[in-house]
Every structure is written in structure tokens, then in C-alpha cells.
Scaffold this motif. Structure first.
Motif, PDB file in Angstrom:
ATOM      1  N   GLY A   4       0.900  -1.164  -0.258  1.00 54.89           N
ATOM      2  CA  GLY A   4       0.097   0.035   0.004  1.00 54.89           C
ATOM      3  C   GLY A   4       0.813   1.277   0.088  1.00 54.89           C
ATOM      4  N   LEU A   5       1.955   1.223  -0.630  1.00 51.45           N
ATOM      5  CA  LEU A   5       3.062   2.498  -0.183  1.00 51.45           C
ATOM      6  C   LEU A   5       3.283   2.561  -1.716  1.00 51.45           C
ATOM      7  N   LEU A   6       3.672   4.046  -1.804  1.00 57.41           N
ATOM      8  CA  LEU A   6       4.035   4.441  -3.429  1.00 57.41           C
ATOM      9  C   LEU A   6       5.390   4.148  -3.335  1.00 57.41           C
ATOM     10  N   PRO A   7       6.083   3.733  -4.484  1.00 57.62           N
ATOM     11  CA  PRO A   7       7.582   3.841  -4.609  1.00 57.62           C
ATOM     12  C   PRO A   7       7.888   5.306  -4.573  1.00 57.62           C
ATOM     13  N   PRO A   8       9.030   5.682  -3.975  1.00 55.25           N
ATOM     14  CA  PRO A   8       9.613   6.912  -4.088  1.00 55.25           C
ATOM     15  C   PRO A   8       9.747   7.369  -5.433  1.00 55.25           C
ATOM     16  N   ASP A   9       9.609   8.681  -5.858  1.00 56.22           N
ATOM     17  CA  ASP A   9       9.651   9.156  -7.182  1.00 56.22           C
ATOM     18  C   ASP A   9      11.064   8.557  -7.829  1.00 56.22           C
ATOM     19  N   TYR A  10      12.061   9.204  -7.110  1.00 58.55           N
ATOM     20  CA  TYR A  10      13.508   9.082  -8.037  1.00 58.55           C
ATOM     21  C   TYR A  10      13.801   7.468  -7.942  1.00 58.55           C
ATOM     22  N   TRP A  11      13.463   6.652  -6.967  1.00 57.89           N
ATOM     23  CA  TRP A  11      13.552   5.104  -6.995  1.00 57.89           C
ATOM     24  C   TRP A  11      12.939   4.789  -8.472  1.00 57.89           C
ATOM     25  N   GLY A  12      11.618   4.964  -8.494  1.00 61.73           N
ATOM     26  CA  GLY A  12      11.059   4.501  -9.884  1.00 61.73           C
ATOM     27  C   GLY A  12      11.924   5.146 -11.075  1.00 61.73           C
ATOM     28  N   ARG A  13      12.368   6.375 -11.024  1.00 55.39           N
ATOM     29  CA  ARG A  13      12.878   6.969 -12.115  1.00 55.39           C
ATOM     30  C   ARG A  13      14.223   6.085 -12.318  1.00 55.39           C
ATOM     31  N   VAL A  14      15.004   5.824 -11.511  1.00 56.21           N
ATOM     32  CA  VAL A  14      16.430   4.939 -11.642  1.00 56.21           C
ATOM     33  C   VAL A  14      15.852   3.628 -12.531  1.00 56.21           C
ATOM     34  N   MET A  15      14.815   3.080 -11.764  1.00 54.11           N
ATOM     35  CA  MET A  15      14.468   1.707 -12.233  1.00 54.11           C
ATOM     36  C   MET A  15      13.944   2.216 -14.130  1.00 54.11           C
ATOM     37  N   VAL A  16      13.414   3.075 -14.276  1.00 52.66           N
ATOM     38  CA  VAL A  16      12.814   3.163 -15.724  1.00 52.66           C
ATOM     39  C   VAL A  16      14.094   3.601 -16.501  1.00 52.66           C
ATOM     40  N   LYS A  17      15.025   4.074 -15.988  1.00 50.79           N
ATOM     41  CA  LYS A  17      16.231   4.556 -16.741  1.00 50.79           C
ATOM     42  C   LYS A  17      16.928   3.125 -16.845  1.00 50.79           C
ATOM     43  N   LEU A  18      16.874   2.149 -16.035  1.00 54.45           N
ATOM     44  CA  LEU A  18      17.738   0.775 -16.244  1.00 54.45           C
ATOM     45  C   LEU A  18      17.003  -0.033 -17.030  1.00 54.45           C
ATOM     46  N   ILE A  19      15.533  -0.139 -17.164  1.00 54.62           N
ATOM     47  CA  ILE A  19      14.787  -1.227 -17.679  1.00 54.62           C
ATOM     48  C   ILE A  19      13.765  -0.745 -18.920  1.00 54.62           C
ATOM     49  N   GLY A  20      13.707   0.772 -18.845  1.00 55.21           N
ATOM     50  CA  GLY A  20      12.668   1.442 -19.930  1.00 55.21           C
ATOM     51  C   GLY A  20      11.542   1.700 -19.387  1.00 55.21           C
ATOM     52  N   PRO A  21      10.885   2.675 -20.249  1.00 53.53           N
ATOM     53  CA  PRO A  21       9.476   3.075 -19.578  1.00 53.53           C
ATOM     54  C   PRO A  21       8.395   2.112 -19.316  1.00 53.53           C
ATOM     55  N   ALA A  22       8.183   1.241 -20.490  1.00 48.39           N
ATOM     56  CA  ALA A  22       6.979   0.444 -20.337  1.00 48.39           C
ATOM     57  C   ALA A  22       7.274  -0.697 -19.504  1.00 48.39           C
ATOM     58  N   ALA A  23       8.463  -1.231 -19.553  1.00 52.50           N
ATOM     59  CA  ALA A  23       8.724  -2.427 -18.312  1.00 52.50           C
ATOM     60  C   ALA A  23       8.813  -1.833 -16.853  1.00 52.50           C
ATOM     61  N   GLY A  24       9.308  -0.685 -17.052  1.00 51.93           N
ATOM     62  CA  GLY A  24       9.367  -0.043 -15.566  1.00 51.93           C
ATOM     63  C   GLY A  24       8.127   0.260 -15.085  1.00 51.93           C
TER      64      GLY A  24
END
Length: 277
Positions: free
Chosen positions: A152-172
Motif C-alpha cells: 500500500g505504499l508508493l515507490p519513491p519518485d526517484y527510485w522509480g525513475r532510476v528503475m525506468v532508466k535501467l529497464i525502460g519506460p514500459a517495463a518500468g
């Protein structure tokens, strides 16, 4: 404000071993807060101070992060007591959040070569520590991902951004929405990890990568890293105070409090002994 939960007194949760490398040295930082390396304020503060100490040490060129736990867990992520308003207060939450954010932003742009040696599960805070490293080696049977949505928590904004940078927008986006925990093999396929090895070969693989990479001069690698990550990391650090404020507001939402309460209750239940078959 008085807290209903008493946090344990600070202990030395990190062990730093310095080893010789080509034209200098590297450090192996072992994280050990039994039973699962849950990351409270003190763990994050020690990680930050250790990183800064190593960066300022003459001849230090690289750092490997590993788990020293008895069980196969890299780190289970943030100590949920730091995210439960009935167990903490706004001042402590702010201090916890800033230590976490400053460490992650600093690690992401560190001039040191940084390596995560992931043994076992690495959700949430463990995953972001690994993602902020330059290279991630995961042992067979391990897993990693940002699974905050599951409680029930939201992933912190920049954590999510780092993941997206690594695996791409759709997969992230899918991984964040559905709290995906990637197996070791799937993490490598997705680009979340770089290499999968047998568990017993993990430490040797991490050190081999360090020795191989340090044959290159530092200057070019550091310049590319600063060019690729510098502005992003600075923006990450700059928004820490505001994110802490918004985070405190978010975890005080009645629905979130209810879900975290349920998670704490589940975690506090004694595990049933396995039947002998």
C-alpha cells in the motif's frame, strides 16, 4: 513528540574491509543487521558516512556492497517501523528520509566504481541501493524489485525513475504498478542486474569485476558517470526535504496506516515450524 515504539540503540551495522587493487585499493562493505538487514535511520546514516569516508580516502577506487546475514537476504528494504506513524514522529521520519535520499543520490554519482553483490532477496530499499551502483551481480535464487505497492505504499519518485532508466519506460511502469520481484535470471534479462552467478561464486565474481574494470583509468569513467548522472543525482538530493514532507503526509493516510498495520501484524506472527516429511 513521544513515540510508542522504542527503536533499538545504534549499532555498527557495517563492516569495511580494504583490499589492494591496481594502483590503489577498493573496499568491501558488508551490511549486517540481523535478521534481514532492514534499513532504519541508522543503517542509512552509516551507509552515507561510510561512502563519504571512502570517497575521501587517498587511493580508494571502488566499493562492493554485500550482505553478511546468516540467511540469503541482501537487504529486505526499509524498516517498516520508520514508515509507521504510530511508531515514529515527523522529526525522526524527516531525518530517516534525508539520510536515505542523500545516500542514494551520493551513491548514484559517486566517483568510485560501485558494485552490488546481491545474495537472496533485495526488495525496495535493497533494490534501490543496488540500482544506484554501476554494476549489479546477483546470485542464483536471488530476487530484486520495487514492491512497495504490495503493502500500500508508493515507490519513491526517484527510485522509480532510476528503475525506468535501467529497464525502460514500459517495463518500468509495469514493474512499479504490479510490485514485480524479478528472479535473478529475469533481472539480468530486463537489465536490472548485469550478471547472475552461483551463490558460492558471488563474492569472487564481484572482486573479479572490480580488478578487471580498474585496469582502466578512473578519469574517463568518472567523467562519463558525471555527465550521465550528475544533474539527475543533484535534483534527487535537492528534493529530499519536500519528499520527506509529502511522505509523512502519505503514511498518515488512514488507508495506508491500516495496510501498514496489517503488514506489521503479519511480520510479527511467529512462523510455524516446518513439518518433517
Amino acid at each position: 513528540l513521544k513515540m510508542s515504539y522504542v527503536f533499538p540503540p545504534p549499532q555498527p551495522y557495517l563492516h569495511v574491509e580494504r583490499k589492494a587493487a591496481k594502483k590503489g585499493s577498493f573496499a568491501v562493505v558488508t551490511i549486517k543487521r540481523e535478521p534481514v538487514n532492514s534499513m532504519n535511520r541508522d543503517v542509512w546514516k552509516q551507509l552515507l558516512s561510510t561512502l563519504k569516508e571512502l570517497e575521501n580516502e587517498k587511493g580508494m577506487r571502488a566499493v562492493v556492497f554485500r550482505s553478511g546475514l546468516k540467511k540469503d537476504v541482501f537487504t529486505a528494504g526499509n524498516d517498516i517501523n520508520e514508515l509507521f506513524p504510530k511508531h515514529t514522529n515527523e522529526a525522526r521520519h524527516r531525518e530517516f528520509w534525508l539520510a536515505q535520499t542523500n545516500f542514494c543520490a551520493s551513491l548514484y554519482r559517486s566517483p568510485l566504481l560501485t558494485v552490488a553483490a546481491i545474495r537472496g532477496a533485495s526488495p525496495a530499499g535493497g533494490c534501490v541501493l543496488a540500482m544506484c551502483c554501476d554494476y549489479r551481480i546477483i546470485a542464483q535464487g536471488g530476487s530484486m524489485g520495487l514492491n512497495e505497492v504490495a503493502i500500500g505504499l508508493l515507490p519513491p519518485d526517484y527510485w522509480g525513475r532510476v528503475m525506468v532508466k535501467l529497464i525502460g519506460p514500459a517495463a518500468g511502469e509495469r514493474a512499479l504498478q504490479f510490485a514485480t520481484m524479478f528472479s535473478a535470471e529475469d533481472a539480468v534479462k530486463a537489465g536490472l542486474a548485469d550478471e547472475v552467478v552461483p551463490k558460492e561464486a558471488l563474492d569472487a565474481a564481484a572482486e573479479k569485476f572490480v580488478h578487471t574494470t580498474l585496469k582502466l583509468p578512473d578519469a574517463g569513467r568518472q567523467a562519463v558517470k558525471q555527465m550521465s548522472r550528475g544533474q539527475f543525482a543533484q535534483a534527487w538530493a535537492d528534493q529530499g526535504l519536500e519528499e520527506a514532507r509529502l511522505g509523512w503526509k502519505s503514511i498518515n493516510d488512514p488507508t495506508t496506516v491500516k495496510m501498514i498495520s496489517a503488514t506489521l501484524a503479519r511480520l510479527s506472527k511467529p512462523k510455524k515450524p516446518k513439518a518433517n516429511l
